[in-house]
Each structure stands twice: as C-alpha cells, then as structure tokens.
Motif scaffolding. Sequence first.
Motif, PDB file in Angstrom:
ATOM      1  N   ILE A 141      34.970  34.335  20.141  1.00 28.52           N
ATOM      2  CA  ILE A 141      34.396  34.934  21.349  1.00 28.52           C
ATOM      3  C   ILE A 141      32.875  34.830  21.293  1.00 28.52           C
ATOM      4  N   PHE A 142      32.311  35.058  20.118  1.00 25.18           N
ATOM      5  CA  PHE A 142      30.887  34.812  19.880  1.00 25.18           C
ATOM      6  C   PHE A 142      30.708  34.551  18.397  1.00 25.18           C
ATOM      7  N   LYS A 143      29.555  34.012  18.033  1.00 31.11           N
ATOM      8  CA  LYS A 143      29.291  33.712  16.625  1.00 31.11           C
ATOM      9  C   LYS A 143      27.904  34.209  16.238  1.00 31.11           C
ATOM     10  N   THR A 144      27.645  34.247  14.945  1.00 31.64           N
ATOM     11  CA  THR A 144      26.362  34.726  14.429  1.00 31.64           C
ATOM     12  C   THR A 144      25.211  33.944  15.060  1.00 31.64           C
ATOM     13  N   GLY A 145      24.227  34.693  15.552  1.00 32.38           N
ATOM     14  CA  GLY A 145      23.055  34.067  16.155  1.00 32.38           C
ATOM     15  C   GLY A 145      23.140  33.892  17.651  1.00 32.38           C
ATOM     16  N   ASP A 146      24.339  34.078  18.240  1.00 29.48           N
ATOM     17  CA  ASP A 146      24.457  33.960  19.694  1.00 29.48           C
ATOM     18  C   ASP A 146      23.589  35.013  20.377  1.00 29.48           C
ATOM     19  N   PRO A 147      22.907  34.646  21.453  1.00 30.39           N
ATOM     20  CA  PRO A 147      22.080  35.626  22.168  1.00 30.39           C
ATOM     21  C   PRO A 147      22.949  36.660  22.875  1.00 30.39           C
TER      22      PRO A 147
END
Length: 500
Positions: free
Chosen positions: A312-318
């Motif tokens: 769904i999201f990953k490390t560093g995504d804004p």
Amino acid sequence: MQGYIHSIETMGLVDGPGTRTVFFLQGCPLRCAFCHNPDTLKRVGGRAMTPEEVVKLVSRYRSYYGEEGGVTFSGGEPLLQGEFVYECLKLLKREGYNTCIDTSGFGNPRFNAQILPLVDTLILDVKAFDRQSFLDLTTIDGFDAYLDFLASLDRNGFNGQIWVRHVMVPGLTDNKESMEKFIQIIKPIRNKVDRIEILPYHTSGVKKYHELGIPYRLEGVEPMDKKRAKEFEIYANKLFADELRQERADREKIRQEKFKELKEREVASEQEKAEVFQALRGLPLLNDVDEVDVEAVFNEVILSNIKAGELIFKTGDPPDFMYLIYEGQMKIYVNTVDGEEQIFYIYRDGDFVGGLNLLVQTPYRYIGQALTDCKVVVIPKATFDRYFYNSPVVLRSVLVKSFERIRWAEELIQRLATSNASMKTAGLLLKLVKRIGVETEEGIRLELSMSREELGNYSGLRRETITRKLGEFKELGYIELIGNRVIIVKDIEALERYVL
C-alpha cells in the motif's frame, strides 16, 4: 553544573533571528584554518557559569528580544559542553525564551537527542564539501561524521528551522562547482532550511594567532570580496530553490501515478462505494464531516480493492494519502539489517493509517502491506486538508490512535528486549486477545490473517520457535490450535503469568 563561557554579546543581531544574547562557549574539537576565535579552542577557561546564572543574566535583556529574539549558544562548539547546554535550554524553554545554537555538529553526541528538541533555530556551519577538503581545512577526518549529524536531526527530535552558513575562502570554494556540492550536502535537511548564507572570509582574527603564538595556516590569503561572496550566495539560493521546485514536480508526478494506480483498483459499483462510505460515517473520523460537504468528500475519496500481499505504501513514500480500512487487514513493518521482517502493527476494519503523517508532513518510515484482500478508503491529502484538517474531532482521533500505536510499539520493544521465547509468545497471544479475540464457549477465538512466519516476525521469534512454543502451550492446555489460522485461548490466566 557549570559551563565555561568565553564571552557574551548582549545585543547580537546576526546569530539567529531578532535581537539576541549570545553566549560564546569555550572548546572546539575542530581546528579550522579560517577560525577567527582561536582563544575559544580550549575547553576550560573564560568565565564559569551555572545554567541558573545564564537565565538570570538573559532576563535583564528580555524586553529587547521582541517576538523573534532570544538566546543563542555559539562558540567554540557549544555541543562540546552538551550537558551544560541542555540544562540551560531546559530552563530557558521553561521561561518561554526563543533558543538558537550555532554549531558545526561536532560535540558530545550523547546529549543531542535531549538538546535538539529544545532548539528553535539551528545555525549549521558547513565547513567543506568533501572528505579531503574537510580534513585539510579542519585537521579532522570528520566529513562523514558531519553528514551523520545532518541525517540524525529528525531522529533526534529537531523540529525548528535551519540557517546554513559557509565561510567562503578565495581559491578554495569561490566557484560554482563548490556551490553545487554545497546544495547537495544540505539536501537531507532541505525541508527545514530557512536561510542559506555565504560568509566572506576575513582576516580580523590573524592578530590573535600572533598573540597566542599559533601559526596561521591561511597566511597571505586575501579577504574574500564581499560583493563576489554575495553573488555566490544568490547562486546557491537559486540552486536550492531549483532543487525544491524539481522535488515538488517529482513528488507531484509520483502522487498522480499513485492516484491513478489506486483509481484503477477502485470498485466498479458506485452503489457499493456509497454503502461503504455510509457505513464508515459512524466513525469519528468521518462523522464530523459537515453534511453539506459529504457529497464532495464522497466524490474525492477512492475505494480501492487491494489484494493480499500487495504493498500500500513503502518506506520513504511522501504523505500524500490517508488510508481508512473498511474491510480486511494490513500490516506495517520494517526489514531489519539481518534481512528479517519486524512487524509493528496490524490494522483491521475501521482502522486508519497515515493521519499523523499528513498532519506533520513526514514520509512513511515503514512498509504497509495487505495481509488479506482489503477494501480501503483512500483520502487524498488535498481532501484531508480541505475537510478534515481543522476538525478537533478528527485531530483527536488521529492523536488517540497514534498514542495507542506508540504504546503498542513501546510494549513490543520492551517485550523483544527483555523477554524469552515463552514470554514473547504469551505476550503476543494476549495482545491478539485484546485486538481480535472473540469469546466463545470453547474459549477466546483468534482468527489469524498471519502465517506462522508472520507471527514470528510480529513477536521477534523465528518461525520454528513460535511454532514450537505454540505446540508447548497446546500440550499444557493453555490453547487449542485449529489448523494454521485459528487459535482458541483456553487459559488466559496461565498466559498472563508469563508476562507479569
């Protein structure tokens, strides 16, 4: 507790915002070739003061500070007297003073996590732009340590603004290539940088070197032309602004691609979307939306189908979206240095993630992945800002959930650090009882969306270890195992004895 003060400037106008009282502290680990205060290099000397005496002195000048002014600690290197600076800052913030530190980042790192949250403005001296130049200029092989200091600011709780300064020496950094390197160095802290200044090298401190009998390493180097230094300052600021514009453009492109991806996963039926949205209206997060805005919010959010295993999201995504789970479960985790997966939290129906990130505008520091097939209401940042940001009910919901997860994480850390395998397994089961347990005649039923390996990742154990421990608890009569996805807790008091 006392510190050593080289000198005090009571009406400083250049060492931080507004009018300030500036304490120049003794001691510096660097030996910068252009240093104009060589008499501050020794740690001991000058005037000894206690933190209480510092606060008493600045109180005389408080009426001159206005809205922006306050107290600055410079040097020397103020962080070298970390404990003293920390004690001063504690007292000053208690009295409501604006605080500033002028630092090269070299000091006693043991106190950085205590000092930095108490600092309103950080003046960062960027000495050089590569390892060899840093060594040549300061006599210290500390370029990597300086970069580490910049990278640690967020981690150590610094939330203020940054003024970045560089002393430009003719023949060393008075060129565009150096300015380009300069901007790249401060890139990790770009969101906090308020000002970039180029200070022209001067020779006003040479006399002190002669008086102290210290060789002056830049003997014969002419002062930097002020007009030319200003031109380079303008150039550096333009480069910085261009970097920010490009970053915003790149981020907007990523946001649009993410939005398109989520939109493609949206359920086809508008009726289903309406039913889901109406069901979620009972949550505090959506219940506070004004009736006149409901239709607009409904049209702007996305109801996405996310399959088990999809990110769904990953490390560093804004922080461009907030995710509200209507149906299903997702996990947040990080990959450890040894390649293992450490799960921090499991989200389920009615939970949301990303609210705090939107509020404080920090990228995700972990990975979000669907454990099961999920239906997720995706709220774009623009929608959140327009309809949710100013709602006390929404803010309270975000903060309450955030504190719940912080407590969960703290307990997890404590369990991982202080518990043996049996204690970790029992602690995990008790957490799951609170989170997803359903009372039945047989006991408390846990229907798991996690595999044995994921249970191990959640509890800090290997798959074979948690499998063995669950088997032991079954033999002892504490639990019953039904396949790999259902656990019946039959003796909760026995499990509690492991963790009490």
